[in-house]
Scaffold this motif. Structure first.
Motif, PDB file in Angstrom:
ATOM      1  N   ARG A 163      10.076  65.249  17.379  1.00  0.00           N
ATOM      2  CA  ARG A 163      11.385  65.914  17.411  1.00  0.00           C
ATOM      3  C   ARG A 163      12.547  64.964  17.129  1.00  0.00           C
ATOM      4  O   ARG A 163      13.493  65.319  16.439  1.00  0.00           O
ATOM      5  N   SER A 164      12.492  63.754  17.685  1.00  0.00           N
ATOM      6  CA  SER A 164      13.656  62.870  17.608  1.00  0.00           C
ATOM      7  C   SER A 164      13.910  62.354  16.194  1.00  0.00           C
ATOM      8  O   SER A 164      15.036  61.944  15.879  1.00  0.00           O
ATOM      9  N   THR A 295       9.175  58.957  25.143  1.00  0.00           N
ATOM     10  CA  THR A 295      10.298  59.355  25.988  1.00  0.00           C
ATOM     11  C   THR A 295      10.412  60.882  26.017  1.00  0.00           C
ATOM     12  O   THR A 295       9.729  61.585  25.263  1.00  0.00           O
ATOM     13  N   LYS A 296      11.314  61.389  26.822  1.00  0.00           N
ATOM     14  CA  LYS A 296      11.460  62.834  26.976  1.00  0.00           C
ATOM     15  C   LYS A 296      12.017  63.506  25.727  1.00  0.00           C
ATOM     16  O   LYS A 296      11.909  64.717  25.567  1.00  0.00           O
ATOM     17  N   VAL A 297      12.622  62.726  24.803  1.00  0.00           N
ATOM     18  CA  VAL A 297      13.150  63.326  23.573  1.00  0.00           C
ATOM     19  C   VAL A 297      12.110  63.348  22.452  1.00  0.00           C
ATOM     20  O   VAL A 297      12.356  63.900  21.386  1.00  0.00           O
ATOM     21  N   ASP A 298      10.956  62.735  22.703  1.00  0.00           N
ATOM     22  CA  ASP A 298       9.869  62.787  21.729  1.00  0.00           C
ATOM     23  C   ASP A 298       9.026  64.037  21.969  1.00  0.00           C
ATOM     24  O   ASP A 298       9.090  64.660  23.025  1.00  0.00           O
ATOM     25  N   PRO A 300       5.054  66.038  21.938  1.00  0.00           N
ATOM     26  CA  PRO A 300       3.793  65.774  22.653  1.00  0.00           C
ATOM     27  C   PRO A 300       2.827  64.932  21.824  1.00  0.00           C
ATOM     28  O   PRO A 300       1.764  65.383  21.392  1.00  0.00           O
TER      29      PRO A 300
END
Length: 316
Positions: A163-164, A295-298, A300
């Motif tokens: 996502r990032s 990290t939480k912005v990446d 799965p």
């Protein structure tokens, strides 16, 4: 490639080896994928077939001078004739035909492409190629672009859930309605997400996409926002230890306004290829981290890599 990745260059699965429309009845072509020489031909029965390229007799390349005979192919060197299953059926001027064969690959024709089943230990297919565009007449002809990239197919598909990188590489803005859902189902991974594309307008144009992988070699990105239905179809096939061939294909349901349809097709073609080429220098120069810092912005990443392991044989 082996120095960059701790797994084989060619996973198990269905992979594209050519466009169906490019292989006419009676036509013979040579190709190279999976670090192997192949011959593609379409028999007089209309079916596409793929064999290992070299004749088991004295090693002539069947794709260089070979000719279609019925549903099979004849070697250009001594005329040995193989049927559609690769079995030797005739040796000129010889009464008794020796027992020999050319390796025949399992083939499927779907979505305008010719696919072969590759498996490290020659196990039969464990899933099928998903079909799209059932009503061909209502869709525009495929627009396609082909690239050869120094990257592994596992890295290519991992991009879908990264996502990032959408904002860092493709300059996409955060969507107003944030939605990101990933489902792993057998040989498929389905990703539903909202994206705001800024390539058309600085403020961004928000779209909802459904991306479905079909094994390691096929990705379909669907956008359905009434009245527009679009399909970006991506095939990725290992060529050798270093290179992967990537085909970007696009089609959409034709609108009543022909000019609007053509304009949307051209726009999507430009944006898709621009975004793809933005990733290429990163893919070609990165290394594979077996234990990345997530990290939480990446997305799965760990779950994705666990799912992808099914496409390698035991011991690989």
């Amino acid at each position: 490639m082996s120095s960059r990745y701790p797994f084989p260059a060619s996973p198990n699965g269905w992979f594209s080896v050519g466009a169906a429309a490019d292989l006419s009845p009676g036509e013979v072509k040579s190709a190279k994928y999976f670090d192997r020489d192949l011959v593609l031909f379409r028999g007089e029965d209309g079916r596409a077939r793929v064999f290992d390229a070299h004749c088991p007799h004295l090693g002539a390349h069947l794709g260089v001078g070979g000719r279609v005979c019925g549903d099979g192919i004849a070697c250009p060197f001594h005329g040995w004739r193989f049927d559609g299953e690769g079995q030797l059926v005739e040796v000129p001027r010889l009464d008794r035909t020796p027992r020999a064969s050319a390796r025949a690959w399992r083939v499927r024709e779907r979505n305008g492409r010719i696919f072969v089943w590759h498996h490290a230990v020659d196990a039969p297919p464990s899933y099928e190629v998903i079909g799209y565009r059932d009503d061909e007449t209502s869709w525009t002809p495929w627009r396609f672009n082909t690239y050869r990239v120094r990257v592994h197919v596992q890295d290519l598909t991992e991009n879908i859930i990264d996502r990032s990188h959408f904002s860092a590489v493709h300059d996409m803005a955060p969507p107003e309605r944030d939605h990101f859902e990933v489902r792993f189902d057998g040989a498929s991974m389905v990703v539903e997400q909202s994206l705001r594309v800024t390539a058309v307008d600085v403020a961004g144009y928000e779209i909802q996409t459904t991306t479905t992988t079909c094994g390691p070699g096929i990705v379909a990105v669907e956008v359905s926002q009434d009245p527009i239905e679009m399909l970006t179809y991506i095939t990725q096939t290992p060529i050798d230890e270093e290179l992967t061939e990537v085909n970007l294909l696009f089609s959409m349901k034709a609108l009543p306004d022909e000019k609007a349809t053509e304009s949307i097709c051209e726009l999507n073609d430009r944006i898709t290829n621009e975004q793809f080429t933005q990733d290429v220098p990163i893919w070609e120069n990165k290394i594979y981290r077996e234990r990345p810092i997530i990290t939480k912005v990446d997305g799965p990443v760990v779950q994705y890599r666990r799912w992808f392991r099914q496409f390698y044989s035991d011991g690989e």
